[in-house]
Design a protein around this motif. Structure first.
Motif, mmCIF file in Angstrom:
data_model
loop_
_atom_site.group_PDB
_atom_site.id
_atom_site.type_symbol
_atom_site.label_atom_id
_atom_site.label_comp_id
_atom_site.label_asym_id
_atom_site.label_seq_id
_atom_site.Cartn_x
_atom_site.Cartn_y
_atom_site.Cartn_z
ATOM 1 N N ASP A 279 20.963 4.942 88.671
ATOM 2 C CA ASP A 279 20.472 4.998 87.286
ATOM 3 C C ASP A 279 19.171 4.217 87.124
ATOM 4 O O ASP A 279 18.277 4.629 86.385
ATOM 5 C CB ASP A 279 21.533 4.456 86.326
ATOM 6 N N VAL A 280 19.067 3.089 87.819
ATOM 7 C CA VAL A 280 17.833 2.294 87.774
ATOM 8 C C VAL A 280 16.679 3.119 88.323
ATOM 9 O O VAL A 280 15.600 3.183 87.719
ATOM 10 C CB VAL A 280 18.002 0.972 88.566
ATOM 11 N N GLN A 281 16.895 3.766 89.463
ATOM 12 C CA GLN A 281 15.841 4.605 90.048
ATOM 13 C C GLN A 281 15.454 5.753 89.125
ATOM 14 O O GLN A 281 14.274 6.069 88.982
ATOM 15 C CB GLN A 281 16.288 5.151 91.393
ATOM 16 N N ALA A 282 16.438 6.380 88.519
ATOM 17 C CA ALA A 282 16.154 7.495 87.608
ATOM 18 C C ALA A 282 15.324 7.013 86.418
ATOM 19 O O ALA A 282 14.363 7.678 86.018
ATOM 20 C CB ALA A 282 17.454 8.130 87.126
ATOM 21 N N LYS A 283 15.681 5.859 85.882
ATOM 22 C CA LYS A 283 14.918 5.308 84.758
ATOM 23 C C LYS A 283 13.498 4.932 85.189
ATOM 24 O O LYS A 283 12.539 5.154 84.445
ATOM 25 C CB LYS A 283 15.637 4.101 84.171
ATOM 26 N N ALA A 284 13.354 4.374 86.388
ATOM 27 C CA ALA A 284 12.028 4.019 86.896
ATOM 28 C C ALA A 284 11.165 5.265 87.077
ATOM 29 O O ALA A 284 9.984 5.263 86.730
ATOM 30 C CB ALA A 284 12.156 3.256 88.217
ATOM 31 N N MET A 285 11.775 6.330 87.605
ATOM 32 C CA MET A 285 11.031 7.584 87.765
ATOM 33 C C MET A 285 10.644 8.148 86.404
ATOM 34 O O MET A 285 9.555 8.695 86.238
ATOM 35 C CB MET A 285 11.850 8.584 88.568
ATOM 36 N N GLY A 286 11.520 8.003 85.425
ATOM 37 C CA GLY A 286 11.214 8.443 84.067
ATOM 38 C C GLY A 286 10.053 7.661 83.477
ATOM 39 O O GLY A 286 9.197 8.235 82.798
ATOM 40 N N LEU A 287 10.002 6.360 83.761
ATOM 41 C CA LEU A 287 8.880 5.542 83.282
ATOM 42 C C LEU A 287 7.584 5.995 83.931
ATOM 43 O O LEU A 287 6.555 6.095 83.272
ATOM 44 C CB LEU A 287 9.128 4.067 83.593
ATOM 45 N N GLN A 288 7.618 6.296 85.231
ATOM 46 C CA GLN A 288 6.425 6.765 85.928
ATOM 47 C C GLN A 288 5.987 8.122 85.395
ATOM 48 O O GLN A 288 4.810 8.366 85.195
ATOM 49 C CB GLN A 288 6.674 6.838 87.435
ATOM 50 N N ALA A 289 6.945 8.999 85.138
ATOM 51 C CA ALA A 289 6.616 10.323 84.602
ATOM 52 C C ALA A 289 6.014 10.179 83.213
ATOM 53 O O ALA A 289 5.068 10.887 82.872
ATOM 54 C CB ALA A 289 7.861 11.202 84.553
#
Length: 128
Positions: A101-111
């Protein structure tokens, strides 16, 4: 000296020890490469502000440091569990379990950053 300067180690009057997580600086330096420090900051962020705070840290980590921090957290969980340090085991395990979930949120922030950059580029120059 480098570990003392980075805020990971205490060396005073013949006493040398790793700082406890609560003693480590909360603010993450932009190009920090000390995996021990990053792991402790991630665990601290998870304990205080949850996955979103961890995602902000992961997003800013250079290279594969986030993967190294995850692996260290898992290793520290294993050691803490074996030693019977329930609180430490729980803290590290919380980060490891929440990692997808942390990785998914980080990718969402980058996107989100890329989307904003693309939108501002497509909108053309700002009028003053």
């Amino acid at each position: 000296e480098k570990l003392v300067a980075s805020g990971v180690l205490l060396a005073q009057k013949g006493v040398v020890r790793l700082l406890e997580r609560q003693e480590i600086p909360v603010a993450v330096k932009a190009n920090e490469t000390n995996i021990w420090l990053l792991t402790q900051q991630l665990v601290q962020a998870m304990e205080t502000d949850g996955e979103a705070a961890c995602a902000k840290i992961v997003k800013a980590m250079p290279g594969a440091n986030h993967e190294h921090a995850k692996m260290l957290a898992y290793r520290l969980f294993t050691i803490a569990e074996r030693k019977g340090w329930a609180g430490e085991a729980f803290a590290y395990n919380s980060l490891v379990v929440a990692w997808p979930d942390v990785q998914a949120k980080a990718m969402g922030l980058q996107a989100g950053v890329r989307d904003k950059e693309q939108t501002s580029y497509l909108d053309g120059p700002k009028k003053r």
